[in-house]
Design an enzyme around this catalytic site. Structure first.
Site: not given
Ligand SMILES: NC(=O)c1ccc[n+]([C@@H]2O[C@H](COP(=O)([O-])OP(=O)(O)OC[C@H]3O[C@@H](n4cnc5c(N)ncnc54)[C@H](OP(=O)(O)O)[C@@H]3O)[C@@H](O)[C@H]2O)c1
Length: 316
Positions: A29-30, A35, A186
């Site tokens: 998910g980069a 990422g 979640y």
């Molecule tokens: N943002 C926060 O405040 C927060 C808080 C706590 C934990 N986290 C954790 O941080 C990590 C990164 O999240 P983020 O906040 O950067 O979210 P994000 O911007 O939505 O990035 C998530 C990434 O995961 C990919 N993804 C989703 N479903 C997928 C699938 N079925 N197969 C492969 N890739 C998939 C997305 O791809 P697409 O672009 O194609 O959708 C995107 O590249 C996650 O593990 C999340 O649980 C985030």
């Protein structure tokens, strides 16, 4: 409980990273969010990065942005992998293994969150558990021997959200057919990822394999994680938090996962992330690891359930 920050009052930052020339990192998910920012930081230090993304167009856009920033020679590529489809995880892992002799760290970053209505993956799992936990469980299992041969690491990106649900696994209804709740589900998926990591540490220790496993969270980071998926109330609360400045940048959200992938002298039985107010932001260091996360019978049962669900027996 306050834990002394081994990196001083400002916590860990990318200034701690030496040259990463010759190292290869794999990140799920980069193409966006934390990422993408982790990829940027690693490329800026000379590493090679392979992104495991589900969407080829978004991947190409991300690569073109990264090459604009770091030059055409930047060592970044992608392999298609949809974590919501175990056959795609298997195909992507085969492609990756054929093209990547060394994996210094696999960062399990990709996720979906707070999906408003119960949705199932291709393989019939509740989608958050399926993508966040089962997809990564299988991926780590398929790449494990290569990571071991590389004396590498597995980094699990969890969430402070692991504390807001049942604080255990709902083994009698893993799909939450009877009581679906976006946030609790979640929470269970992010807790499952942590429990997987700590049980993997147990197994690595027993088997004498050469893999280190670290767990972190990114705090509250301004990414697109819930932008399209969450219900109105969750999105409204999040947008107020962003307006109040309670969510940090996606780049800062990437620090804990990059730290866990690169930094020497970290503890494995630990939980790293921002340590400021409510762990939303602030200096990156060690956060409190709650005892329910290490409940041994739950760890062991979850491992068995996950091997069965993914039809994969680990070589550890
Ligand atoms: N943002 C926060 O405040 C927060 C808080 C706590 C934990 N986290 C954790 O941080 C990590 C990164 O999240 P983020 O906040 O950067 O979210 P994000 O911007 O939505 O990035 C998530 C990434 O995961 C990919 N993804 C989703 N479903 C997928 C699938 N079925 N197969 C492969 N890739 C998939 C997305 O791809 P697409 O672009 O194609 O959708 C995107 O590249 C996650 O593990 C999340 O649980 C985030």
């Amino acid at each position: 409980m306050t834990i002394d920050n081994q990196f001083g009052k400002n916590g860990w930052t990318p200034a701690n990273i030496d040259s990463q020339s010759g190292k290869t990192y794999v990140i799920t998910g980069a193409n966006t969010g934390a990422g993408f920012q982790a990829t940027r930081i690693l490329l800026s230090k000379g590493a090679s990065v392979v992104m495991l993304n589900r969407n080829p167009e978004k991947s190409q856009t991300a690569i073109s942005d990264l090459k604009n920033e770091f030059g055409e020679d930047a060592k970044v590529r992608y392999v298609v992998m949809d974590l919501a489809d175990l056959s795609s995880v298997r195909n992507g892992a085969s492609e990756l293994l054929a093209s990547t002799p060394q994996i210094d760290a696999l960062i399990c970053n990709g996720a979906i969150a707070q999906i408003a209505k119960q949705t199932l993956t291709v393989d019939g799992f509740e989608s958050q558990l399926g993508v966040n936990h089962y997809g990564h469980f299988l991926l780590c299992g398929l790449l494990f021997d290569r990571i071991d041969a590389s004396k590498g690491r597995i980094v699990v990106v969890s969430s402070e959200g692991h504390k807001i649900g049942l604080r255990t696994m709902q083994f009698d209804d893993m799909n939450w057919d009877k009581n679906y709740h976006p946030n609790k589900v979640y929470s269970q998926s992010k807790l499952a990822q942590m429990m997987f990591a700590y049980e993997l540490q147990n197994k690595v220790r027993e088997s004498g394999k050469d893999v280190s496993v670290y767990v972190c969270h990114p705090g509250a980071s301004n990414t697109s994680l819930i932008r399209d998926s969450a219900n109105f109330a969750t999105r409204a609360t999040w947008s107020i938090m962003v307006k109040l400045g309670l969510a940090q940048s996606a780049e800062k959200g990437a620090y804990p996962e990059v730290m866990c992938a690169t930094q020497a002298n970290l503890k494995e039985r630990a939980y790293y992330g921002p340590t400021g107010l409510m762990n939303f932001g602030g200096p990156v260091g060690e956060c409190k690891l709650e005892s329910f996360v290490l409940e041994d019978t739950v760890l062991k049962r979850l491992w068995e359930v996950s091997e069965q669900a993914t039809s994969h027996s680990w070589n550890v």
